[in-house]
Design an enzyme around this catalytic site. Structure first.
Site, mmCIF file in Angstrom:
data_model
loop_
_atom_site.group_PDB
_atom_site.id
_atom_site.type_symbol
_atom_site.label_atom_id
_atom_site.label_comp_id
_atom_site.label_asym_id
_atom_site.label_seq_id
_atom_site.Cartn_x
_atom_site.Cartn_y
_atom_site.Cartn_z
ATOM 1 N N GLN A 253 67.355 18.838 -45.453
ATOM 2 C CA GLN A 253 66.825 19.807 -44.683
ATOM 3 C C GLN A 253 67.893 21.130 -44.847
ATOM 4 O O GLN A 253 67.181 22.026 -44.817
ATOM 5 C CB GLN A 253 66.993 19.397 -42.960
ATOM 6 C CG GLN A 253 66.241 18.376 -42.557
ATOM 7 C CD GLN A 253 64.594 18.486 -42.852
ATOM 8 O OE1 GLN A 253 63.823 19.511 -42.258
ATOM 9 N NE2 GLN A 253 64.072 17.589 -43.877
ATOM 10 N N HIS A 256 65.967 23.740 -47.256
ATOM 11 C CA HIS A 256 64.929 24.510 -46.713
ATOM 12 C C HIS A 256 65.743 25.974 -46.793
ATOM 13 O O HIS A 256 64.709 26.869 -47.167
ATOM 14 C CB HIS A 256 64.727 24.532 -45.439
ATOM 15 C CG HIS A 256 63.669 23.569 -45.229
ATOM 16 N ND1 HIS A 256 62.320 23.545 -45.166
ATOM 17 C CD2 HIS A 256 63.589 21.982 -44.777
ATOM 18 C CE1 HIS A 256 61.540 22.717 -44.962
ATOM 19 N NE2 HIS A 256 62.530 21.349 -44.785
ATOM 20 N N GLU A 321 65.537 21.826 -33.811
ATOM 21 C CA GLU A 321 64.029 21.521 -34.149
ATOM 22 C C GLU A 321 63.637 20.080 -34.649
ATOM 23 O O GLU A 321 62.760 19.424 -34.135
ATOM 24 C CB GLU A 321 64.113 22.445 -35.459
ATOM 25 C CG GLU A 321 62.512 22.298 -35.938
ATOM 26 C CD GLU A 321 62.252 22.983 -37.298
ATOM 27 O OE1 GLU A 321 61.189 23.214 -37.725
ATOM 28 O OE2 GLU A 321 63.314 23.308 -38.025
ATOM 29 N N HIS A 322 64.344 19.566 -35.381
ATOM 30 C CA HIS A 322 64.382 18.204 -35.837
ATOM 31 C C HIS A 322 65.661 17.326 -35.101
ATOM 32 O O HIS A 322 66.677 17.573 -35.554
ATOM 33 C CB HIS A 322 64.322 17.947 -37.113
ATOM 34 C CG HIS A 322 63.331 18.743 -37.891
ATOM 35 N ND1 HIS A 322 63.476 19.980 -38.697
ATOM 36 C CD2 HIS A 322 61.925 18.663 -38.067
ATOM 37 C CE1 HIS A 322 62.374 20.471 -39.029
ATOM 38 N NE2 HIS A 322 61.509 19.486 -38.619
ATOM 39 N N ASP A 355 57.861 16.253 -41.884
ATOM 40 C CA ASP A 355 57.490 17.307 -42.906
ATOM 41 C C ASP A 355 56.448 17.233 -43.409
ATOM 42 O O ASP A 355 55.532 18.335 -43.829
ATOM 43 C CB ASP A 355 58.825 17.908 -43.811
ATOM 44 C CG ASP A 355 59.843 18.396 -42.908
ATOM 45 O OD1 ASP A 355 59.559 18.817 -41.787
ATOM 46 O OD2 ASP A 355 61.091 18.710 -43.818
ATOM 47 N N HIS A 415 40.357 42.100 -0.612
ATOM 48 C CA HIS A 415 40.159 40.795 -0.898
ATOM 49 C C HIS A 415 39.638 40.135 0.412
ATOM 50 O O HIS A 415 38.900 39.459 0.643
ATOM 51 C CB HIS A 415 41.557 40.061 -1.222
ATOM 52 C CG HIS A 415 41.849 40.294 -2.613
ATOM 53 N ND1 HIS A 415 42.406 41.638 -2.962
ATOM 54 C CD2 HIS A 415 42.199 39.423 -3.571
ATOM 55 C CE1 HIS A 415 42.386 41.293 -4.418
ATOM 56 N NE2 HIS A 415 42.540 40.294 -4.593
#
Length: 441
Positions: A253, A256, A321-322, A355, A415
């Site tokens: 990761q 990335h 995230e992961h 992924d 109303h």
């Protein structure tokens, strides 16, 4: 962080900000304003400037798509089909879990819910250093399973030409329109519409900081999947974890981007230190080490905690995230954690599977957003709407009396009068604010 926690690898850089840099904000605003004012001409101007790309048409026709697909090896197409079968299957299971319903809450009072697909969605498939072909599966295919009638997908050119594998993935996923456009100009064109491109209702897909900022600025005029930052991974490991596997998964990761956080929380100091040693050994031979190295140096952390309870609690604070669980009993995390984009249980799975091929969606919350949202899924492309119908006169009259009183508590006389009308027309109430009367049936 508790005093009992020991940090044995400290990140050099500060955490990534949730706000874009001023120069990115300004550039994105300029491009969006130009596309808003000048449409196709602005798209061409910025595409030429940023990508050196100015084809006769940015949209690929059927013949061009067929030509591009013919250049892709059959084994690659087979792999794309396999991945898309997994993603389609999971997305369909999500769609099947969302049901329309109607209930009778009072005599003759019917309330219902429907899940209606949006009409048009845009999908961004990144190019550049990493052409994220899998993003076509996650955005285009998920939208089509949701029932979106028109999906317009776009990807940047690759060295002055359409990127074949990305085009193949978009086509196989069911894209109704395929464009070769990148960056802010692509997001703006699809979000706002131009002379030759119809606007979409929602825009999804990962991208660089400029694409992310474009989505942020256009949100409201168009729906978006989520605000995205750098890819993140956090691993929770106990003394049963293999440090070599931990190191390999962290680096998977880290590649990335140089600002991708890579965090290990472990109950074993030995696992932590051996993981650091393995990362140092593996990095020099990693082809993407030029990216993964800075990510590990600047944003890598290794923290030793006394118990798994402490590990899960700290992991929830990160809201990564992961989150990968490499422990003796990985499924415990399902009941112990709540803040994550996606959870990967045990050493037989890994974030790379998520992924690329396993079937769950890889467009996930970052920068702590997992505290309040999940990632992209079929439901993002659906509008959950409600309807009401009253068939019983007595129920309408009763609701009218109660609604009238409730409205006047809030000083909403209009109303209240709308409710009074039903109380009078279908019941025995009198209208003290008008001479009008209803004949009782």
């Amino acid at each position: 962080m508790s005093a009992q926690h020991q940090t044995i690898k400290v990140p050099v850089a500060v955490k990534t900000s949730r706000t874009s840099r001023p120069e990115i904000v300004e550039t994105v605003a300029d491009v969006i304003a130009d596309v808003r004012a000048h449409g196709d001409a602005a798209v061409r101007r910025w595409s030429q400037k940023f990508d050196g790309w100015s084809p006769e048409s940015y949209r690929l026709g059927p013949d061009r798509i067929a030509s591009v697909l013919s250049s892709v090896p059959e084994t690659v197409l087979d792999d794309l089909r396999f991945a898309q079968k997994q993603i389609r299957g999971f997305a369909q299971a999500q769609r099947d879990s969302l049901t329309d319903f109607e209930v009778e809450t009072l005599p003759g009072v019917f309330l219902g819910q429907r899940n209606i697909p949006i009409s048009a969605a845009g999908a961004y498939v990144p190019g550049g250093r990493y052409p994220l072909t899998a993003s076509a599966h996650m955005t285009v295919l998920t939208a089509k399973v949701a029932g979106v009638e028109r999906v317009a997908a776009t990807t940047p050119p690759d060295r002055g030409a359409p990127p074949p594998v990305s085009i193949a993935a978009m086509h196989l996923a069911g894209a109704d329109e395929i464009y070769v456009m990148g960056g802010v100009q692509a997001v703006a064109a699809l979000a706002l519409g131009t002379e030759t491109i119809d606007a979409v209702d929602m825009f999804a897909g990962p991208g660089n900081a400029y694409v992310a900022e474009a989505k942020r600025q256009l949100f409201g005029e168009v729906g978006i999947d989520l605000f995205a930052g750098p890819t993140e991974v956090l691993i929770v490991a106990d003394d049963t974890a293999d440090p070599f596997v931990v190191a390999t998964d962290l680096l998977s990761q880290a590649e990335h981007g140089p600002d991708s956080p890579t965090v290990l929380i472990t109950t074993s100091e030995e696992v932590g230190r051996r993981t650091i040693a393995w990362v140092d050994e593996l990095l020099p031979d990693l082809p993407t080490g030029g990216v993964a190295g800075p990510a590990w140096r600047d944003h890598g952390e290794v923290i030793v905690v006394p118990t798994l309870d402490a590990a899960y609690a700290l992991a929830d604070e990160y809201a990564s995230e992961h989150v990968q669980i490499l422990t003796a009993e990985p499924r415990e995390a399902l009941h112990r954690m709540r803040n994550y984009g996606a959870l990967f249980l045990g050493d037989k799975t890994c974030v790379a599977y998520g992924d690329k091929v396993i079937g769950t969606n890889h467009v996930l919350p970052t920068l702590g957003a997992a505290r309040y949202t999940g990632g992209l899924w079929v439901g993002k492309y659906l509008k959950t709407v409600t309807y009401q119908e009253i068939r019983d006169a007595g129920s309408s009259a009763r609701l009218g009396e109660i609604c009238g009183r409730a409205s006047r508590i809030e000083n909403f006389e209009g109303h209240a009068r709308s409710a009074d009308v039903r109380a009078a027309r279908y019941g025995s109430a009198r209208l003290d604010w008008t001479d009008h009367t209803f004949e009782q049936s």
